[in-house]
Design a protein around this motif. Structure first.
Motif, mmCIF file in Angstrom:
data_model
loop_
_atom_site.group_PDB
_atom_site.id
_atom_site.type_symbol
_atom_site.label_atom_id
_atom_site.label_comp_id
_atom_site.label_asym_id
_atom_site.label_seq_id
_atom_site.Cartn_x
_atom_site.Cartn_y
_atom_site.Cartn_z
ATOM 1 N N ALA A 193 0.960 -1.263 -0.185
ATOM 2 C CA ALA A 193 -0.104 -0.220 0.028
ATOM 3 C C ALA A 193 0.714 1.258 -0.010
ATOM 4 C CB ALA A 193 -1.138 0.014 1.195
ATOM 5 N N GLU A 194 0.777 2.328 -0.740
ATOM 6 C CA GLU A 194 1.447 3.262 -1.042
ATOM 7 C C GLU A 194 1.335 3.994 0.525
ATOM 8 O OE1 GLU A 194 1.660 7.255 -4.113
ATOM 9 O OE2 GLU A 194 -0.320 6.137 -3.817
ATOM 10 N N ILE A 195 0.372 3.967 1.230
ATOM 11 C CA ILE A 195 0.337 4.983 2.515
ATOM 12 C C ILE A 195 1.198 4.172 3.414
ATOM 13 C CG2 ILE A 195 -1.682 3.310 3.413
ATOM 14 C CD1 ILE A 195 -2.691 6.035 4.421
ATOM 15 N N ASP A 196 1.731 2.784 3.183
ATOM 16 C CA ASP A 196 2.811 2.268 4.182
ATOM 17 C C ASP A 196 4.080 2.698 3.987
ATOM 18 O OD1 ASP A 196 0.419 0.966 5.492
ATOM 19 O OD2 ASP A 196 0.780 -0.830 4.329
ATOM 20 N N LEU A 197 4.376 3.217 2.992
ATOM 21 C CA LEU A 197 5.864 3.492 2.584
ATOM 22 C C LEU A 197 6.074 5.091 2.572
ATOM 23 C CD1 LEU A 197 6.166 1.532 -0.663
ATOM 24 C CD2 LEU A 197 7.027 1.128 1.497
ATOM 25 N N LEU A 198 7.093 5.383 3.416
ATOM 26 C CA LEU A 198 7.143 7.048 3.848
ATOM 27 C C LEU A 198 7.917 7.683 2.503
ATOM 28 C CD1 LEU A 198 8.813 6.695 7.196
ATOM 29 C CD2 LEU A 198 6.379 7.308 6.725
ATOM 30 N N ASN A 199 8.589 6.920 1.557
ATOM 31 C CA ASN A 199 9.362 7.661 0.669
ATOM 32 C C ASN A 199 8.686 7.185 -0.752
ATOM 33 O OD1 ASN A 199 10.965 8.694 2.391
ATOM 34 N ND2 ASN A 199 12.396 7.120 2.539
ATOM 35 N N GLY A 200 7.485 6.854 -0.967
ATOM 36 C CA GLY A 200 6.846 6.484 -2.069
ATOM 37 C C GLY A 200 7.510 5.606 -2.720
ATOM 38 N N LEU A 201 7.658 5.844 -4.094
ATOM 39 C CA LEU A 201 8.387 4.924 -5.119
ATOM 40 C C LEU A 201 9.866 4.926 -4.491
ATOM 41 C CD1 LEU A 201 8.245 3.363 -7.580
ATOM 42 C CD2 LEU A 201 9.115 4.971 -8.834
ATOM 43 N N ASN A 202 10.541 5.415 -4.063
ATOM 44 C CA ASN A 202 11.869 5.377 -3.460
ATOM 45 C C ASN A 202 11.835 4.562 -2.264
ATOM 46 O OD1 ASN A 202 13.221 6.985 -5.237
ATOM 47 N ND2 ASN A 202 13.129 8.908 -3.847
ATOM 48 N N GLY A 203 10.563 4.197 -1.469
ATOM 49 C CA GLY A 203 10.660 3.540 -0.420
ATOM 50 C C GLY A 203 10.452 2.050 -0.781
ATOM 51 N N VAL A 204 10.026 1.797 -1.936
ATOM 52 C CA VAL A 204 10.055 0.309 -2.682
ATOM 53 C C VAL A 204 11.237 0.151 -2.969
ATOM 54 C CG1 VAL A 204 9.384 -1.014 -4.613
ATOM 55 C CG2 VAL A 204 7.654 0.748 -3.670
ATOM 56 N N PHE A 205 12.159 0.753 -3.456
ATOM 57 C CA PHE A 205 13.530 0.415 -4.009
ATOM 58 C C PHE A 205 14.245 0.312 -2.649
ATOM 59 C CE2 PHE A 205 12.205 2.235 -7.737
ATOM 60 C CZ PHE A 205 12.500 1.002 -8.818
ATOM 61 N N GLU A 206 14.299 0.957 -1.447
ATOM 62 C CA GLU A 206 14.792 0.852 -0.347
ATOM 63 C C GLU A 206 14.509 -0.640 0.286
ATOM 64 O OE1 GLU A 206 13.645 4.071 2.135
ATOM 65 O OE2 GLU A 206 14.626 5.251 0.842
ATOM 66 N N LEU A 207 13.155 -1.296 0.081
ATOM 67 C CA LEU A 207 12.936 -2.428 0.580
ATOM 68 C C LEU A 207 13.692 -3.602 -0.097
ATOM 69 C CD1 LEU A 207 9.286 -2.414 0.851
ATOM 70 C CD2 LEU A 207 10.908 -2.377 2.886
ATOM 71 N N LEU A 208 14.034 -3.344 -1.473
ATOM 72 C CA LEU A 208 14.577 -4.306 -2.326
ATOM 73 C C LEU A 208 16.197 -4.793 -2.084
ATOM 74 C CD1 LEU A 208 12.864 -3.682 -5.701
ATOM 75 C CD2 LEU A 208 12.143 -5.267 -3.972
ATOM 76 N N ASP A 209 16.505 -4.847 -0.822
ATOM 77 C CA ASP A 209 17.855 -4.859 -0.407
ATOM 78 C C ASP A 209 18.588 -6.472 -0.864
ATOM 79 O OD1 ASP A 209 16.911 -6.674 1.574
ATOM 80 O OD2 ASP A 209 17.488 -5.278 3.236
ATOM 81 N N GLU A 210 19.797 -6.630 -0.628
ATOM 82 C CA GLU A 210 20.540 -7.954 -0.910
ATOM 83 C C GLU A 210 19.640 -8.993 -0.178
ATOM 84 O OE1 GLU A 210 24.665 -9.822 -0.703
ATOM 85 O OE2 GLU A 210 24.684 -7.670 -1.114
ATOM 86 N N GLU A 211 19.423 -8.900 1.007
ATOM 87 C CA GLU A 211 18.971 -10.113 1.942
ATOM 88 C C GLU A 211 17.365 -10.473 1.164
ATOM 89 O OE1 GLU A 211 17.606 -11.111 6.357
ATOM 90 O OE2 GLU A 211 18.902 -9.421 5.986
ATOM 91 N N PHE A 212 16.645 -9.392 0.878
ATOM 92 C CA PHE A 212 15.284 -9.687 0.408
ATOM 93 C C PHE A 212 15.442 -10.427 -1.056
ATOM 94 C CE2 PHE A 212 11.569 -8.598 -2.354
ATOM 95 C CZ PHE A 212 10.774 -9.093 -1.579
ATOM 96 N N ILE A 213 16.381 -9.972 -2.004
ATOM 97 C CA ILE A 213 16.431 -10.497 -3.214
ATOM 98 C C ILE A 213 17.161 -12.063 -3.101
ATOM 99 C CG2 ILE A 213 18.037 -10.434 -5.508
ATOM 100 C CD1 ILE A 213 15.488 -8.386 -4.900
ATOM 101 N N SER A 214 17.785 -12.160 -2.298
ATOM 102 C CA SER A 214 18.319 -13.553 -1.761
ATOM 103 C C SER A 214 17.237 -14.480 -1.485
ATOM 104 C CB SER A 214 19.512 -13.625 -1.005
ATOM 105 O OG SER A 214 20.032 -14.756 -0.529
ATOM 106 N N THR A 215 16.273 -13.966 -0.687
ATOM 107 C CA THR A 215 15.239 -14.998 -0.229
ATOM 108 C C THR A 215 14.402 -15.075 -1.446
ATOM 109 O OG1 THR A 215 15.287 -13.989 1.853
ATOM 110 C CG2 THR A 215 13.268 -14.953 1.156
ATOM 111 N N VAL A 216 14.131 -14.235 -2.234
ATOM 112 C CA VAL A 216 13.416 -14.403 -3.414
ATOM 113 C C VAL A 216 13.824 -15.394 -4.288
ATOM 114 C CG1 VAL A 216 12.620 -13.243 -5.656
ATOM 115 C CG2 VAL A 216 12.144 -11.948 -3.596
ATOM 116 N N VAL A 217 15.198 -15.407 -4.606
ATOM 117 C CA VAL A 217 15.808 -16.456 -5.362
ATOM 118 C C VAL A 217 15.763 -17.672 -4.874
ATOM 119 C CG1 VAL A 217 18.154 -17.238 -6.484
ATOM 120 C CG2 VAL A 217 17.480 -14.804 -6.496
#
Length: 64
Positions: free
Chosen positions: A21-45
């Motif tokens: 939800a857009e309302i859950d992110l403080l920095n809008g679209l930039n907040g999405v990219f902040e969540l996509l860190d190395e640990e998260f991507i590793s978990t996705v893989v």
């Protein structure tokens, strides 16, 4: 309006989708990219590997 960001990962015939939800992110679209860190991507893989294993096992049961 209930705006959402949708993050979708695909590998072959497999897909993972995350909705934020857009309302859950403080920095809008930039907040999405902040969540996509190395640990998260590793978990996705890793999850894709598990999904592939699960589907392969099911497929082999179906073929038998």
């Amino acid at each position: 309006m209930n705006s959402k960001f949708i993050i979708k990962f695909e590998k072959g015939n497999l897909e993972q989708t995350y909705k934020l939800a857009e309302i859950d992110l403080l920095n809008g679209l930039n907040g999405v990219f902040e969540l996509l860190d190395e640990e998260f991507i590793s978990t996705v893989v890793s999850r894709f590997e598990s999904m592939n294993d699960d589907f392969s096992k099911t497929w082999h049961r179906y073929e038998a």
